[in-house]
Enzyme design. Structure first.
Site, PDB file in Angstrom:
ATOM      1  N   SER A 147       0.850  -1.204   0.000  1.00 21.22           N
ATOM      2  CA  SER A 147       0.000   0.000   0.000  1.00 21.22           C
ATOM      3  C   SER A 147       0.878   1.244   0.000  1.00 21.22           C
ATOM      4  CB  SER A 147      -0.880  -0.003   1.250  1.00 21.22           C
ATOM      5  OG  SER A 147      -1.490   1.250   1.428  1.00 21.22           O
ATOM      6  N   TYR A 160      -1.380  -0.573  10.215  1.00 19.52           N
ATOM      7  CA  TYR A 160      -1.497  -0.920   8.789  1.00 19.52           C
ATOM      8  C   TYR A 160      -0.223  -0.531   8.034  1.00 19.52           C
ATOM      9  CZ  TYR A 160      -3.765  -1.120   4.157  1.00 19.52           C
ATOM     10  OH  TYR A 160      -4.103  -1.424   2.855  1.00 19.52           O
TER      11      TYR A 160
HETATM   12  P1  NDP Z   1     -11.557  -5.810   0.683  1.00 21.03           P
HETATM   13  O1  NDP Z   1     -11.822  -5.434   2.088  1.00 21.03           O
HETATM   14  O2  NDP Z   1     -12.534  -5.400  -0.381  1.00 21.03           O
HETATM   15  O3  NDP Z   1     -11.346  -7.403   0.568  1.00 21.03           O
HETATM   16  C1  NDP Z   1     -10.482  -8.050   1.450  1.00 21.03           C
HETATM   17  C2  NDP Z   1     -10.342  -9.500   1.046  1.00 21.03           C
HETATM   18  O4  NDP Z   1      -9.426 -10.119   1.959  1.00 21.03           O
HETATM   19  C3  NDP Z   1     -11.632 -10.291   1.143  1.00 21.03           C
HETATM   20  O5  NDP Z   1     -11.664 -11.224   0.099  1.00 21.03           O
HETATM   21  C4  NDP Z   1     -11.517 -11.008   2.481  1.00 21.03           C
HETATM   22  O6  NDP Z   1     -12.192 -12.249   2.526  1.00 21.03           O
HETATM   23  C5  NDP Z   1     -10.018 -11.273   2.525  1.00 21.03           C
HETATM   24  N1  NDP Z   1      -9.498 -11.502   3.859  1.00 21.03           N
HETATM   25  C6  NDP Z   1      -9.438 -10.639   4.898  1.00 21.03           C
HETATM   26  N2  NDP Z   1      -8.875 -11.227   5.966  1.00 21.03           N
HETATM   27  C7  NDP Z   1      -8.552 -12.494   5.589  1.00 21.03           C
HETATM   28  C8  NDP Z   1      -7.955 -13.598   6.236  1.00 21.03           C
HETATM   29  N3  NDP Z   1      -7.555 -13.517   7.513  1.00 21.03           N
HETATM   30  N4  NDP Z   1      -7.782 -14.745   5.543  1.00 21.03           N
HETATM   31  C9  NDP Z   1      -8.185 -14.848   4.242  1.00 21.03           C
HETATM   32  N5  NDP Z   1      -8.774 -13.823   3.576  1.00 21.03           N
HETATM   33  C10 NDP Z   1      -8.964 -12.669   4.246  1.00 21.03           C
HETATM   34  O7  NDP Z   1     -10.097  -5.258   0.370  1.00 21.03           O
HETATM   35  P2  NDP Z   1      -9.430  -4.589  -0.911  1.00 21.03           P
HETATM   36  O8  NDP Z   1      -9.778  -5.352  -2.129  1.00 21.03           O
HETATM   37  O9  NDP Z   1      -9.651  -3.140  -0.855  1.00 21.03           O
HETATM   38  O10 NDP Z   1      -7.904  -4.809  -0.544  1.00 21.03           O
HETATM   39  C11 NDP Z   1      -7.137  -5.913  -0.994  1.00 21.03           C
HETATM   40  C12 NDP Z   1      -5.692  -5.676  -0.585  1.00 21.03           C
HETATM   41  O11 NDP Z   1      -5.261  -4.436  -1.122  1.00 21.03           O
HETATM   42  C13 NDP Z   1      -5.480  -5.594   0.926  1.00 21.03           C
HETATM   43  O12 NDP Z   1      -4.280  -6.201   1.266  1.00 21.03           O
HETATM   44  C14 NDP Z   1      -5.419  -4.095   1.171  1.00 21.03           C
HETATM   45  O13 NDP Z   1      -4.683  -3.793   2.320  1.00 21.03           O
HETATM   46  C15 NDP Z   1      -4.731  -3.625  -0.084  1.00 21.03           C
HETATM   47  N6  NDP Z   1      -4.951  -2.226  -0.398  1.00 21.03           N
HETATM   48  C16 NDP Z   1      -6.208  -1.724  -0.615  1.00 21.03           C
HETATM   49  C17 NDP Z   1      -6.372  -0.393  -0.889  1.00 21.03           C
HETATM   50  C18 NDP Z   1      -7.703   0.234  -1.127  1.00 21.03           C
HETATM   51  O14 NDP Z   1      -7.776   1.461  -1.243  1.00 21.03           O
HETATM   52  N7  NDP Z   1      -8.783  -0.518  -1.243  1.00 21.03           N
HETATM   53  C19 NDP Z   1      -5.224   0.517  -0.954  1.00 21.03           C
HETATM   54  C20 NDP Z   1      -3.953  -0.113  -0.729  1.00 21.03           C
HETATM   55  C21 NDP Z   1      -3.830  -1.432  -0.463  1.00 21.03           C
HETATM   56  P3  NDP Z   1     -13.664 -12.417   3.230  1.00 21.03           P
HETATM   57  O15 NDP Z   1     -14.490 -11.274   2.736  1.00 21.03           O
HETATM   58  O16 NDP Z   1     -14.181 -13.734   2.775  1.00 21.03           O
HETATM   59  O17 NDP Z   1     -13.434 -12.391   4.710  1.00 21.03           O
END
Ligand code: NDP
Length: 248
Positions: A147, A160
């Site tokens: 990120s 984070y």
């Molecule tokens: P979302 O919150 O939309 O989705 C998160 C995903 O991660 C879901 O599929 C969720 O599964 C899964 N997840 C969370 N915890 C676990 C766990 N312990 N084990 C397995 N799966 C898990 O996130 P984003 O798509 O926005 O983000 C994806 C990545 O990108 C993250 O790492 C985030 O930090 C990073 N990011 C996002 C940004 C943004 O602006 N959106 C900016 C910078 C980085 P489920 O729903 O089934 O629990």
């Protein structure tokens, strides 16, 4: 099927956190280019199933693989299950992540620990066994979703930012360990992307701070991941590719 997709058809990919957002679009992009994609998620089975249905309806291939990335035993059992079924994993996208924002003075140990456990230790839990299998195969593509917050630090995100900066350090170190075996390890550092992770944020105010004047789309992050997974990116390793509309 194009010549490129035919080659990709022999590749096996695992995307963590593929039930929505960036992980969803990454899984779709990898499947669209011919790869068999394992879609990991933690809790939202219906959402993950919808993503898989979409992949299959478009002629792609994949399978759901639920596990919690914070659970080392479960993560290793899932990787073993893929190896038993397919014999290899060519592509790993460590995307599962959470945030739990607050000022550090209000932060409890559990707020710190849960974010570190998911975003950083989750990477370790999934990747160790995958790399072990990639080494003798002399091929691999690992992409870690970091990120901008891990690059610059962000107020309210000490946990984070620490986890995402840690992921960049781990990316660079692992890249050096495995480069001779034709395994690349890179990070993608998204800025502000339109996903559910942003749902409680002041999106219009944030957009004004971004040179591009808008948030990014998860498809735009997936495109960067797809490039890093390609044959053409074979000499790109240990890098952090920002997808942030010019934010830094
Ligand atoms: P979302 O919150 O939309 O989705 C998160 C995903 O991660 C879901 O599929 C969720 O599964 C899964 N997840 C969370 N915890 C676990 C766990 N312990 N084990 C397995 N799966 C898990 O996130 P984003 O798509 O926005 O983000 C994806 C990545 O990108 C993250 O790492 C985030 O930090 C990073 N990011 C996002 C940004 C943004 O602006 N959106 C900016 C910078 C980085 P489920 O729903 O089934 O629990």
């Amino acid at each position: 099927m194009s010549e490129k997709n035919l080659k990709n058809a022999f590749q096996i990919a695992l995307v963590t956190g593929a039930s929505r957002g960036i992980g969803e679009e990454t899984a779709i992009a990898l499947a669209r280019t011919g790869r068999f994609v394992y879609l990991n998620y933690r809790s939202q089975k219906d959402r993950a199933q919808t993503v898989l249905d979409q992949i299959i309806q478009s002629g792609g291939k994949g399978k759901l693989l639920p596990f919690d990335v914070t659970d080392k035993k479960a993560a290793e059992a899932a990787v073993q299950a893929i190896l038993a079924e397919k014999g290899k994993i060519d592509i790993l996208v460590n995307n599962a992540g959470i945030r739990d924002d607050m000022l550090m003075v209000r932060m409890k140990k559990e707020n710190w620990q849960t974010v570190l456990d998911t975003n950083l230790t989750g990477f370790f839990n999934v990747t160790r066994l995958v790399v072990k299998n990639m080494l003798p195969k002399r091929f691999g593509r690992i992409v870690n979703i970091s990120s901008t917050s891990g690059q610059t630090g962000q107020a309210g995100q000490v946990n984070y930012s620490a986890s995402k900066a840690g992921l960049i350090g781990a990316t660079r170190a692992l890249a050096r360990e495995v480069a001779k075996r034709n395994i690349t390890v890179n990070a993608v550092a998204p800025g502000f992307i339109e996903t559910e992770m942003m749902k409680d944020q002041p999106v219009e105010d944030i957009a004004r701070t971004i040179p591009a004047g808008r948030l990014g789309k998860p498809q735009e992050v997936a495109a960067a991941v797809l490039f890093l997974c390609s044959d053409q990116a074979g000499y790109v390793t240990g890098q952090v590719l920002g997808v942030n509309g010019g934010l830094i």
